[in-house]
Design a protein around this motif. Structure first.
Motif, PDB file in Angstrom:
ATOM      1  N   ARG A  65      -7.416  -1.114   1.799  1.00 53.84           N
ATOM      2  CA  ARG A  65      -6.702  -1.649   0.633  1.00 53.84           C
ATOM      3  C   ARG A  65      -5.215  -1.777   0.932  1.00 53.84           C
ATOM      4  O   ARG A  65      -4.595  -0.802   1.352  1.00 53.84           O
ATOM      5  N   ARG A 124     -10.313   3.914   2.601  1.00 49.83           N
ATOM      6  CA  ARG A 124     -11.221   4.709   1.777  1.00 49.83           C
ATOM      7  C   ARG A 124     -12.654   4.500   2.256  1.00 49.83           C
ATOM      8  O   ARG A 124     -13.276   3.479   1.967  1.00 49.83           O
ATOM      9  N   ASP A 147      -8.085  -1.338  -5.585  1.00 48.50           N
ATOM     10  CA  ASP A 147      -8.160  -0.203  -6.521  1.00 48.50           C
ATOM     11  C   ASP A 147      -9.519  -0.187  -7.207  1.00 48.50           C
ATOM     12  O   ASP A 147     -10.203   0.837  -7.273  1.00 48.50           O
ATOM     13  N   ARG A 152       4.399   6.129  -2.280  1.00 52.82           N
ATOM     14  CA  ARG A 152       3.738   5.202  -1.356  1.00 52.82           C
ATOM     15  C   ARG A 152       4.736   4.170  -0.846  1.00 52.82           C
ATOM     16  O   ARG A 152       4.797   3.880   0.346  1.00 52.82           O
ATOM     17  N   GLU A 166       1.707   8.725 -12.560  1.00 48.67           N
ATOM     18  CA  GLU A 166       1.288   7.734 -11.556  1.00 48.67           C
ATOM     19  C   GLU A 166       2.484   7.052 -10.894  1.00 48.67           C
ATOM     20  O   GLU A 166       2.411   6.623  -9.747  1.00 48.67           O
ATOM     21  N   TYR A 173       0.972  -4.533  -8.416  1.00 46.31           N
ATOM     22  CA  TYR A 173       1.489  -3.175  -8.634  1.00 46.31           C
ATOM     23  C   TYR A 173       3.006  -3.116  -8.489  1.00 46.31           C
ATOM     24  O   TYR A 173       3.657  -2.296  -9.115  1.00 46.31           O
ATOM     25  N   LEU A 184       3.538   8.652  -7.737  1.00 45.34           N
ATOM     26  CA  LEU A 184       2.688   8.310  -6.589  1.00 45.34           C
ATOM     27  C   LEU A 184       3.038   6.928  -6.044  1.00 45.34           C
ATOM     28  O   LEU A 184       3.147   6.722  -4.835  1.00 45.34           O
ATOM     29  N   LEU A 185       3.222   5.965  -6.956  1.00 45.96           N
ATOM     30  CA  LEU A 185       3.528   4.601  -6.510  1.00 45.96           C
ATOM     31  C   LEU A 185       4.874   4.564  -5.784  1.00 45.96           C
ATOM     32  O   LEU A 185       5.032   3.916  -4.746  1.00 45.96           O
TER      33      LEU A 185
HETATM   34  C1  IPM Z   1      -5.703   5.196  -6.885  1.00 45.47           C
HETATM   35  C2  IPM Z   1      -5.254   5.441  -8.277  1.00 45.47           C
HETATM   36  C3  IPM Z   1      -3.818   4.977  -8.420  1.00 45.47           C
HETATM   37  C4  IPM Z   1      -3.789   3.496  -8.131  1.00 45.47           C
HETATM   38  C5  IPM Z   1      -3.166   5.286  -9.766  1.00 45.47           C
HETATM   39  C6  IPM Z   1      -3.201   6.771 -10.047  1.00 45.47           C
HETATM   40  C7  IPM Z   1      -1.774   4.738  -9.859  1.00 45.47           C
HETATM   41  O1  IPM Z   1      -6.105   4.823  -9.194  1.00 45.47           O
HETATM   42  O2  IPM Z   1      -5.107   5.772  -5.953  1.00 45.47           O
HETATM   43  O3  IPM Z   1      -6.643   4.419  -6.704  1.00 45.47           O
HETATM   44  O4  IPM Z   1      -4.072   2.680  -9.019  1.00 45.47           O
HETATM   45  O5  IPM Z   1      -3.476   3.134  -6.999  1.00 45.47           O
END
Ligand code: IPM
Ligand code: MG
Length: 356
Positions: free
Chosen positions: A135, A106, A247, A96, A89, A142, A92-93
């Motif tokens: 969001r 979303r 989230d 972003r 994860e 985070y 991904l963070l």
């Molecule tokens: C999302 C996921 C991510 C988040 C995780 C995988 C870090 O739950 O994209 O919603 O919490 O943003």
């Protein structure tokens, strides 16, 4: 047009669903005379295995050099014991944040052919569910300081939640701009009865609202919002909220549509480059069995065409092909019901492609 797409296949079912989305993109490129090139950018657990880190520098560079990024899903139990700083994860963070993608959109809507899948009572569902969660994606708790220390002989953990005015203002504008193109209602969700960040959030969102006299703004506490979303989701049009609340609420929103495997999302910053992914996870339990539903990823690819490449006709074509495939009764396991035809990931992709 020529476009360079960075591709993050990810973990679990990621490679299968991304493979089908790329095949759909290639069908669109053939039909409309575009050239899409694909640059592989490993990220997540597979990158930890191969490179020792969830987001190798070379992958980040490939994403930053691309016109947009297509992502499957990352993570899985295999990497649960990684130290916090090296979990999938985190890749991904970091991505972003490095790409400046502060705005995550979303949609939650019930597909015409899948109305039965909605888990809410029929009279609630009948009022219609069609809203969008906007969001904030690169601020809040985070990205605040995280630490675990020993204090008075016991462990103490701290996560800092912080927001600056400009971070709230820019995401609020995304929400209001979107509302102008929809039913002109924004619900801003916070916890202003408790949190300073929420009080700042509420004030800035209210200021931004003054620039949009045609849009109606309502504030709602997050606990009430969680309840309202299942009590009467038809009241929502555009929902805007901070990172952690978003989230949680976006998972709730997707679940009430009954088809989490079908929902795409976009993450964007100031430019046209975005990151597009399905909102579901990597589903390690069904990985490699040709059971995953590729529609969320295919619709994410359509969003990429629409919002990053300004290819509305091409995006419409994909969405129509998906609708027609569903109308023909084809379903993957997650949305299968008595009387419909069960297909695997590859066949679903092929059925959608043949309708392009
Ligand atoms: C999302 C996921 C991510 C988040 C995780 C995988 C870090 O739950 O994209 O919603 O919490 O943003
Ligand atoms: Mg989530």
């Amino acid at each position: 047009m020529k476009k360079n797409i960075a591709v993050i296949r990810g973990d679990g079912i990621g490679p299968e669903i991304v493979g089908e989305a790329i095949a759909v993109l290639s069908a669109v490129a053939d039909k409309y005379g575009h050239t899409f090139t694909y640059t592989e950018a490993p990220m997540g657990g597979n990158a930890i295995d191969a490179f020792g880190v969830p987001l190798p520098e070379s992958s980040l560079e490939a994403c930053l050099a691309s016109d947009s990024v297509l992502l499957g899903a990352v993570g899985g139990p295999k990497w649960d014991s990684q130290p916090p700083a090296n979990r999938p994860e985190r890749g991904l963070l970091k991505l972003r944040s490095a790409m400046g993608l502060y705005s995550n959109v979303r949609p939650a809507r019930v597909f015409r052919d899948l109305a039965d899948a909605c888990p809410l009572r029929a009279d609630i569902a009948a009022k219609g569910i069609d809203f969008v969660v906007v969001r904030e994606l690169i601020g809040g708790v985070y990205f605040g300081e995280h630490k675990t220390e020993t204090v008075d002989g016991e462990q103490k953990a701290t996560d800092i939640m912080a927001y600056s005015e400009h971070e709230v203002r820019r995401i609020a504008r995304v929400a209001f701009d979107m509302a102008l193109r929809r039913r002109k209602r924004v619900t801003s969700i916070d916890k202003a009865n408790v949190l300073d960040t929420s009080r700042l959030w509420r004030r800035v969102v209210t200021e931004v609202a003054a620039e949009y006299p045609d849009v109606e703004l309502r504030h709602m506490y997050v606990d009430n919002a969680a309840m309202q979303m299942v009590r009467d989701p038809s009241q929502f049009d555009v929902v805007v909220t901070e990172n952690l609340f978003g989230d949680i609420l976006s998972d709730e929103a997707s679940q009430i549509t009954g088809s989490i495997g079908m929902i795409p999302s976009s993450s964007m910053g100031e430019g046209t480059r975005g990151l597009y992914e399905p909102i579901h996870g990597s589903a390690p339990d069904i990985a490699g069995q040709d059971k995953a539903n590729p529609i969320g990823t295919i619709l994410a690819a359509a969003m990429m065409l629409r919002y990053s490449f300004d290819m509305a006709a091409e995006a419409d074509d994909i969405e129509r092909a998906v609708d027609e495939t569903l109308s023909a009764g084809l379903r993957c396991g997650d949305i299968w019901q008595e009387g419909t035809i069960l297909v695997g990931c590859r066949e679903m992709g092929a059925e959608i492609r043949k309708r392009i």
